[in-house]
Design an enzyme around this catalytic site. Sequence first.
Site, short mmCIF file in Angstrom:
data_model
loop_
_atom_site.label_atom_id
_atom_site.label_comp_id
_atom_site.label_asym_id
_atom_site.label_seq_id
_atom_site.Cartn_x
_atom_site.Cartn_y
_atom_site.Cartn_z
N CYS A 114 0.83 -1.23 0.25
CA CYS A 114 -0.44 -0.17 -0.04
C CYS A 114 0.61 1.64 -0.49
O CYS A 114 1.11 1.58 -0.82
CB CYS A 114 -1.04 0.08 0.59
SG CYS A 114 -2.48 1.16 1.10
N HIS A 223 -3.49 -4.70 0.45
CA HIS A 223 -3.19 -5.57 1.61
C HIS A 223 -3.24 -6.44 1.91
O HIS A 223 -3.57 -7.04 2.08
CB HIS A 223 -3.67 -4.65 2.80
CG HIS A 223 -3.76 -3.54 3.10
ND1 HIS A 223 -2.92 -2.76 4.16
CD2 HIS A 223 -4.17 -2.45 2.59
CE1 HIS A 223 -2.95 -1.59 4.53
NE2 HIS A 223 -4.08 -0.89 3.05
N GLU A 225 -0.77 -8.33 3.55
CA GLU A 225 -0.86 -8.76 4.70
C GLU A 225 -1.93 -9.35 5.73
O GLU A 225 -1.97 -9.75 5.67
CB GLU A 225 0.03 -8.13 6.12
CG GLU A 225 -1.45 -6.45 6.19
CD GLU A 225 -1.56 -5.47 5.47
OE1 GLU A 225 -2.44 -4.76 6.43
OE2 GLU A 225 -1.21 -5.82 3.97
#
Length: 254
Positions: A114, A223, A225
């Site tokens: 990001c 994102h 993660e």
Amino acid sequence: MAHRPLIGVTAFLHRVDDTFDADICGVRTPEAVAGVAGCAPIVLPGRPEALPTGHLMELLDGLVLTGGRPNVHPRHYGEADDGRYGKFDEGRTAITLPLIRAMVAAGRPVFGICLGIQEMNVAFGGSLHPEIRDEPGRMNHRMPPGEKDPEVIFRRRHLVRFREGGAFARLLGTQETVTNSLHGQAIWRLGERVVAEGRAEDDTIEAISIAGASSFALGVQWHAEYAAGEDPVSRALFTAFGAAARAAQAARNG
């Protein structure tokens, strides 16, 4: 037993309860670095006077650039702040931009997420658009306003198509994926050596690589993660990053 590779994970400046400032990092990225990449995360506060690039290069086997609320100040790519660029974290930026270049030059892995993909682009001379949804033909890439449910915030919302034969297509074994979307700014002019590896349906750049990098040097606008252990694309990215970090650690240790 060998120590796990040490990975710098960037924090970002955040005002807590409108009262005091804190350097923070969400738990998901360190969890992905530890649980999926198999490395040891260490969170880097935005204090460049205490964390000079040379010192960090002595310590780190890799770097993960997290997302965050602040943006890169437009002065770093030759633009003026006209009020559209939001809040900034100049302490973080003072660490990330030179560290990205140093890590790539040293053949150590860099993974931008990001805000992190935007920092990678700026580090190599590229620019950012302050609000990509304002451009004709572009979609709204921001999260639903006021939403608190993580499953809604991180819902996979749009398609990303990868460059045929490119770094992501080779690593992931696919030409496309569906990602979440939580950003207002986006890459505008590509930096030197920055290769557009994936684009959304509206042509917004969603994935990059750094040409000529001898190690993992990839960035994603989504994102990765979130649910990194369950999502096949995220898992593959963090697994490959971890392998690159172990290779860099081994090279450093001779």
